[in-house]
Design an enzyme around this catalytic site. Structure first.
Site, PDB file in Angstrom:
ATOM      1  CD  GLU A 231       5.567   0.156  12.272  1.00 51.01           C
ATOM      2  OE1 GLU A 231       4.098   0.232  12.600  1.00 51.01           O
ATOM      3  OE2 GLU A 231       5.895   0.969  12.756  1.00 51.01           O
ATOM      4  CG  LEU A 232       1.801  -6.596  12.320  1.00 54.47           C
ATOM      5  CD1 LEU A 232       1.420  -7.053  13.636  1.00 54.47           C
ATOM      6  CD2 LEU A 232       2.525  -6.766  11.033  1.00 54.47           C
TER       7      LEU A 232
ATOM      8  CB  CYS B 100      -1.643   0.301   8.366  1.00 56.54           C
ATOM      9  SG  CYS B 100      -0.530   1.695   8.061  1.00 56.54           S
TER      10      CYS B 100
ATOM     11  N   GLY C 130       2.961  -5.049   7.082  1.00 54.84           N
ATOM     12  CA  GLY C 130       1.983  -5.839   6.959  1.00 54.84           C
ATOM     13  C   GLY C 130       1.246  -6.645   7.970  1.00 54.84           C
TER      14      GLY C 130
ATOM     15  CD  GLU D 216      -5.950  -2.937   8.567  1.00 56.80           C
ATOM     16  OE1 GLU D 216      -5.605  -4.918   8.527  1.00 56.80           O
ATOM     17  OE2 GLU D 216      -5.609  -2.151   8.605  1.00 56.80           O
TER      18      GLU D 216
ATOM     19  CG  ASN E 238      -0.654   0.131   2.465  1.00 58.56           C
ATOM     20  OD1 ASN E 238       0.424  -0.478   2.931  1.00 58.56           O
ATOM     21  ND2 ASN E 238      -1.216   0.451   3.332  1.00 58.56           N
TER      22      ASN E 238
END
Ligand code: NAP
Length: 472
Positions: A250-251, A283, A230, A375, A154
């Site tokens: 980093e989610l 995110c 991801g 999400e 993204n």
């Protein structure tokens, strides 16, 4: 047979490497072929680690690393148009948003150059204890070693930048595995790094089989740190398997914003823009808006027309606000989640003539609707009426995620109280929770991750402190 301009080799040890197999990169909007990239696997990942290991044996001094990082920032500025067009073509990101991303990558490299220059340890006050009397001590910050970087689709340029720029600042060679949908921006960035004078082996780009490349990064002891952005399943799975490495995650998030009746004017417009930019595939896209009852009618009256006014269409058009989601499976999943919701669809919920999900607003979803508790990663925002700020905070926190959240109110004590009680890595006040500047410490708690990115923070993770004690 693809043309030469459409084909890209992997970058390993400064060499262009083909494998005989290709990954096709297609526009998420038109389906047209944007390019092909050689498809790598375990062998290429190992070869890349050999190259990175050889590079580590020839350390670059801090002034040289900083010079290269500054040069990349300059080149990114010079090639802004190409960078933005590459992002837009492969990710389907509207040019407006792609331009912002390309510009932000300049910042990321600029701040990483600052970190390369100021990377230093600390003096330890040894005579503060009887045991230390007569000694001097200080720490050195040493590069941790080889870094394995895995990036999502993204932000195919700037999230690659957030991994490779701090690694270089710290003195760590990198093996990068970009997302299969969007490897071309990463390769473009790598070519600028070469042009800036980065020696061979410091950045190796291996696209291809995620599981094969991931397994090599997990299993090879030379990799000391994996930096992953991801989805949670993949990220936490890597962390479980690579327990002897630092694994920095980093989610995702199900991003909340609380709107009080005294929210500043412009709040609805900000939230509308930030719920749907890049079709909600950030995110920290605004997803769950909690509106206090006293302000509900006014907010809905203002918000919905703002959403309806967003221009949906071809991401290559500079006027487009909302483009496609990354793939058909995602589109079908998002439409199914909208269909399953027990809330009222106030606008959207369908697709445009060219098959894009129309920006969708759902009022009053059930707490267990997927659009509320998962999400969405799509152009969907839910609106929930709440009776008090306490209730809003409780519902905002009722998620396994914890990346960023927002509150909108002109009452400072209310905002500060919320900032302490919202269980998120970052809280924005009177700014969309989607806000990120690249020097900020950015990262989540709970299921959203275990680290902070932003060059100053990432460089710390990518170095280790060595203590030096001197007898005086
Ligand atoms: P993803 O499917 O998890 O993919 C991310 C990366 O992991 C890709 O390069 C992917 O490769 C790779 N991967 C997949 N399976 C793997 C495995 N078994 N071993 C090693 N690598 C593997 O996520 P995405 O769909 O690209 O990105 C969307 C997610 O990222 C969302 O959840 C979003 O919230 C999160 N995100 C978080 C942040 C943040 O800063 N917190 C920023 C942006 C996005 P392939 O592409 O080849 O499958």
């Amino acid at each position: 047979m693809a043309t030469a301009t459409e084909d890209h080799a992997l970058l390993i040890g400064g060499e262009r490497v083909e494998t005989g197999e290709w990954l096709e990169v297609r526009s998420p909007y038109s389906g047209d072929l944007v390019g092909r990239i050689a498809k790598g696997g375990a062998a290429e990942a190992r070869r890349a680690l050999d190259a990175a290991d050889a590079a580590a044996a020839r350390p670059l001094p801090a002034h040289e690393r900083a010079r290269i990082l500054d040069a990349v920032a300059r080149l990114l500025e010079e090639h802004h148009d190409e960078a933005a067009r590459t992002i837009s073509a492969e990710a389907g990101k509207p040019m407006k948003a792609a331009r912002v991303e390309a510009q932000r990558a300049v910042s990321t490299f600029t701040f990483a150059a600052v970190e390369a220059r100021r990377l230093a340890g600390e003096v330890v006050p040894m005579d503060a204890s009887p045991a230390g009397a007569g000694k001097l001590a200080f720490t050195l910050r040493r590069p941790i070693g080889l870094v394995g970087a895995i990036s999502p689709f993204n932000f195919p340029l700037n999230l690659v930048a957030h991994k490779v720029a701090p690694a270089l600042a710290a003195g760590c060679p990198v093996v990068l595995k970009p997302a299969s949908a969007t490897p071309l921006s990463a390769l473009f960035l790598a070519s600028l790094e070469e042009e800036a004078g980065l020696p061979a082996g410091w950045l190796n780009v291996v696209a291809g089989s995620a599981s094969q490349i991931g397994d090599v990064l997990v299993e090879d002891d030379r990799v000391k740190l994996i930096t992953f952005t991801g989805s949670g399943d993949v990220g936490w799975g890597l962390a479980e398997r690579a327990h002897r490495k630092r694994v920095k995650l980093e989610l995702g998030n199900a991003t909340p914003a609380i709107v009080c009746p005294d929210a500043p004017s412009g709040t609805a417009a900000k939230l509308a823009a930030n719920g749907f930019s890049f079709a909600g595939q950030s995110c920290i896209s605004v997803q769950r808006v909690f509106v206090l009852a006293d302000g509900w009618d006014a907010f809905v009256r203002e918000f919905v027309p703002k959403v309806q006014a967003l221009r949906v269409g071809d991401p290559a058009d500079e006027e487009t606000d909302v483009g496609p989601v990354i793939g058909e499976d995602d589109r079908d999943r998002i439409l199914a989640w909208i269909g399953e919701s027990k809330g009222d669809v106030l606008t959207g919920g369908d697709v445009t003539d060219d098959g894009l999900i129309r920006p969708t607003v759902i009022a009053g979803p059930a707490a267990d609707d997927k659009v509320q508790c998962e999400e969405v990663f799509g152009p969907v925002v839910t609106l929930t009426r709440v009776g008090s700020v306490d209730e809003a905070i409780e519902q905002a926190n009722a998620t396994r995620y914890g990346l960023q959240a927002a509150i909108f109110s002109t009452d400072l004590p209310t905002c500060l109280d919320a900032a302490t009680r919202l269980e998120f890595g970052g809280v924005t006040v009177n700014e969309a929770p989607t806000f990120r500047a690249d020097q900020m410490p950015y990262g989540g708690v709970k299921a959203s991750g275990n680290t902070k990115e932003g060059p100053a923070w990432a460089v710390r993770e990518m170095t280790e402190e060595r203590l030096v004690v001197l007898q005086t």
